[in-house]
Design a protein around this motif. Sequence first.
Motif, PDB file in Angstrom:
ATOM      1  N   SER A 150       0.841  -1.201   0.000  1.00 24.06           N
ATOM      2  CA  SER A 150       0.000   0.000   0.000  1.00 24.06           C
ATOM      3  C   SER A 150       0.873   1.247   0.000  1.00 24.06           C
ATOM      4  CB  SER A 150      -0.926   0.005   1.222  1.00 24.06           C
ATOM      5  OG  SER A 150      -0.162   0.020   2.416  1.00 24.06           O
ATOM      6  N   LYS A 151       0.259   2.363  -0.349  1.00 22.14           N
ATOM      7  CA  LYS A 151       0.972   3.636  -0.365  1.00 22.14           C
ATOM      8  C   LYS A 151      -0.005   4.754  -0.046  1.00 22.14           C
ATOM      9  CE  LYS A 151       0.543   3.591  -5.409  1.00 22.14           C
ATOM     10  NZ  LYS A 151       1.276   3.589  -6.687  1.00 22.14           N
ATOM     11  N   PRO A 152       0.468   5.812   0.624  1.00 21.74           N
ATOM     12  CA  PRO A 152      -0.452   6.887   1.008  1.00 21.74           C
ATOM     13  C   PRO A 152      -0.898   7.710  -0.184  1.00 21.74           C
ATOM     14  CG  PRO A 152       1.807   7.490   1.533  1.00 21.74           C
ATOM     15  CD  PRO A 152       1.849   6.054   1.065  1.00 21.74           C
ATOM     16  N   VAL A 153      -2.078   8.289  -0.049  1.00 20.64           N
ATOM     17  CA  VAL A 153      -2.608   9.191  -1.065  1.00 20.64           C
ATOM     18  C   VAL A 153      -2.416  10.618  -0.565  1.00 20.64           C
ATOM     19  CG1 VAL A 153      -4.648   9.913  -2.338  1.00 20.64           C
ATOM     20  CG2 VAL A 153      -4.297   7.502  -1.822  1.00 20.64           C
ATOM     21  N   LYS A 154      -1.783  11.456  -1.360  1.00 18.22           N
ATOM     22  CA  LYS A 154      -1.483  12.832  -0.959  1.00 18.22           C
ATOM     23  C   LYS A 154      -2.642  13.749  -1.343  1.00 18.22           C
ATOM     24  CE  LYS A 154       3.502  12.085  -1.426  1.00 18.22           C
ATOM     25  NZ  LYS A 154       4.757  12.531  -2.089  1.00 18.22           N
ATOM     26  N   TRP A 155      -3.712  13.686  -0.528  1.00 19.44           N
ATOM     27  CA  TRP A 155      -4.875  14.529  -0.772  1.00 19.44           C
ATOM     28  C   TRP A 155      -4.506  16.005  -0.583  1.00 19.44           C
ATOM     29  CZ3 TRP A 155      -8.520  11.894  -3.013  1.00 19.44           C
ATOM     30  CH2 TRP A 155      -8.759  10.561  -2.665  1.00 19.44           C
ATOM     31  N   ILE A 156      -5.157  16.867  -1.317  1.00 23.48           N
ATOM     32  CA  ILE A 156      -4.925  18.315  -1.216  1.00 23.48           C
ATOM     33  C   ILE A 156      -6.068  18.933  -0.419  1.00 23.48           C
ATOM     34  CG2 ILE A 156      -4.633  20.467  -2.491  1.00 23.48           C
ATOM     35  CD1 ILE A 156      -3.621  18.791  -4.849  1.00 23.48           C
ATOM     36  N   ARG A 157      -5.712  19.600   0.664  1.00 24.38           N
ATOM     37  CA  ARG A 157      -6.730  20.191   1.520  1.00 24.38           C
ATOM     38  C   ARG A 157      -7.399  21.365   0.816  1.00 24.38           C
ATOM     39  NH1 ARG A 157      -6.107  21.393   7.958  1.00 24.38           N
ATOM     40  NH2 ARG A 157      -8.224  22.201   8.307  1.00 24.38           N
ATOM     41  N   ILE A 158      -8.720  21.463   0.955  1.00 30.82           N
ATOM     42  CA  ILE A 158      -9.479  22.527   0.297  1.00 30.82           C
ATOM     43  C   ILE A 158      -9.884  23.605   1.299  1.00 30.82           C
ATOM     44  CG2 ILE A 158     -11.546  23.054  -1.054  1.00 30.82           C
ATOM     45  CD1 ILE A 158     -11.456  20.195  -2.112  1.00 30.82           C
ATOM     46  N   HIS A 159     -10.549  23.219   2.371  1.00 31.38           N
ATOM     47  CA  HIS A 159     -11.019  24.179   3.374  1.00 31.38           C
ATOM     48  C   HIS A 159      -9.974  24.285   4.484  1.00 31.38           C
ATOM     49  CE1 HIS A 159     -14.568  22.482   1.369  1.00 31.38           C
ATOM     50  NE2 HIS A 159     -15.082  23.697   1.482  1.00 31.38           N
ATOM     51  N   ASN A 160      -9.489  25.490   4.724  1.00 27.81           N
ATOM     52  CA  ASN A 160      -8.410  25.662   5.692  1.00 27.81           C
ATOM     53  C   ASN A 160      -8.586  26.992   6.411  1.00 27.81           C
ATOM     54  OD1 ASN A 160      -6.090  25.130   7.106  1.00 27.81           O
ATOM     55  ND2 ASN A 160      -4.722  25.862   5.504  1.00 27.81           N
ATOM     56  N   LEU A 161      -8.904  26.943   7.696  1.00 32.84           N
ATOM     57  CA  LEU A 161      -9.043  28.156   8.495  1.00 32.84           C
ATOM     58  C   LEU A 161      -7.686  28.554   9.070  1.00 32.84           C
ATOM     59  CD1 LEU A 161     -12.339  27.498  10.502  1.00 32.84           C
ATOM     60  CD2 LEU A 161     -12.043  28.944   8.497  1.00 32.84           C
ATOM     61  N   PRO A 162      -7.494  29.850   9.368  1.00 28.56           N
ATOM     62  CA  PRO A 162      -6.241  30.269  10.007  1.00 28.56           C
ATOM     63  C   PRO A 162      -6.075  29.594  11.370  1.00 28.56           C
ATOM     64  CG  PRO A 162      -7.474  32.166   9.177  1.00 28.56           C
ATOM     65  CD  PRO A 162      -8.382  30.992   9.078  1.00 28.56           C
ATOM     66  N   ASP A 163      -4.840  29.488  11.815  1.00 25.31           N
ATOM     67  CA  ASP A 163      -4.574  28.818  13.091  1.00 25.31           C
ATOM     68  C   ASP A 163      -5.189  29.557  14.276  1.00 25.31           C
ATOM     69  OD1 ASP A 163      -3.147  26.914  11.756  1.00 25.31           O
ATOM     70  OD2 ASP A 163      -1.190  27.845  12.080  1.00 25.31           O
TER      71      ASP A 163
END
Length: 436
Positions: free
Chosen positions: A334-347
């Motif tokens: 198996s190998k990981p899937v490098k998903w791209i984050r869409i929704h991202n709030l500031p820290d």
Amino acid sequence: MKQVIYCSLTSKIFSLCLVLLLSFSTALIAQEGDPANGKSLFNSNCAACHKLDKPMTGPALRNIEARLADEQGLDKAWLSAWIRNSSALIKAGDAYATKIFNEHNGTAMTPFPQLSDQDISDILAYTAEKVDPCVANPQPGCPNYVAPTSEGGGQGGVSNDLILGALALLFALLAIALVLVNRTLNRFAEAKDIEVFTSQDKRTPLWKAFVQNQFLVMVTAIVFLLASGYFVYGYFMQVGVDQGYEPVQPIHYSHRIHAGDNGIDCKYCHSSARVSKTSGIPSLNVCMNCHKSISEVAPETLAEGTDFGVDYNAEIQKLYDAVGWDGTGYTGDSKPVKWIRIHNLPDFAYFNHSQHVEVGGIECQTCHGPVEEMEIMYQHAPLTMGWCINCHRETNVKVKDNEYYTKIHEELSKKYGVEELTVAQMGGLECGKCHY
């Protein structure tokens, strides 16, 4: 007298033979399978573990009756016994039944005692149907094959390069036409002795006339400064606002098909949204709950994918490569899937999914838009501070059958003198709610 008896006897024998012949023909017809009904029975009973043309949890079943007869010398009676109760054949020591059982890691086939002889005949008739491979699985080389492209169409579509080339040719023709018109007008003026002014004539330059008018210079400067301030302010207000962000993911996932056509609940995949701050990225095991049995989509769904430049079957194969699934079991590769984050709030901004989804009863579409219509997921809302505050000011708290708010709702209802409370009235505008 003898002739009458003989004729009567002959007539009875003929009638008896005719009845037997009709009965035999009816029995033969009854045993002939109906492929249409067999397809329905196959999909409801067999498709979870079998495919027609390639192995899955169980072996491929295309022409299974003929193959068993040719290769193993097994008849339809054996196949019917295996379908109804394979464990009984294994316990009885049947050689081929034991071999199949061992080849599939000791996994016993689900018994189907409810299937009648006619049902089994229908299923076998469906597996014996001849299917054009180009219809079942279009490949390069097949007639009328259209390869999907990244622009969202096939070879029969109009490419962007062709459109740009046509526009360039149009502008070139327009420029040539303007030059020819200019020459024609000059010749016409010369023939009529009309004076034509050129750029070389001595006239007061426009820029000098503009500079000499101090009022016009001042007004222009003020307009320029105000416009610059407006655009600079608008630019900085968009920093960190990713509304409309639509990245290309390593594995194409159609929310339109899964959440829309198939009606899968958002929280089936994003289960942590019920109990956690984040909604979480679904593990690939969640995908495999269904896609162990779904390695190919229906032809009509596959055709829909060409409109978006996507081959859904190829995307399922990417999933299999990631989890290490070879169609019958996990290989461990198996190998990981490098998903791209869409929704991202500031820290510095706090947001809790469980508070909104489970306690507040907010629908996912309130913030994420019509997900069930999205072929490619994108950020629907701006997710700005003003957008959140407006929602808190306008949204009434759902307190019916919600014990979480019972006590505080009663107290605040008396304080404000209202029956329904907005989130803002319950402290939803306090800075410490989101910034701490």
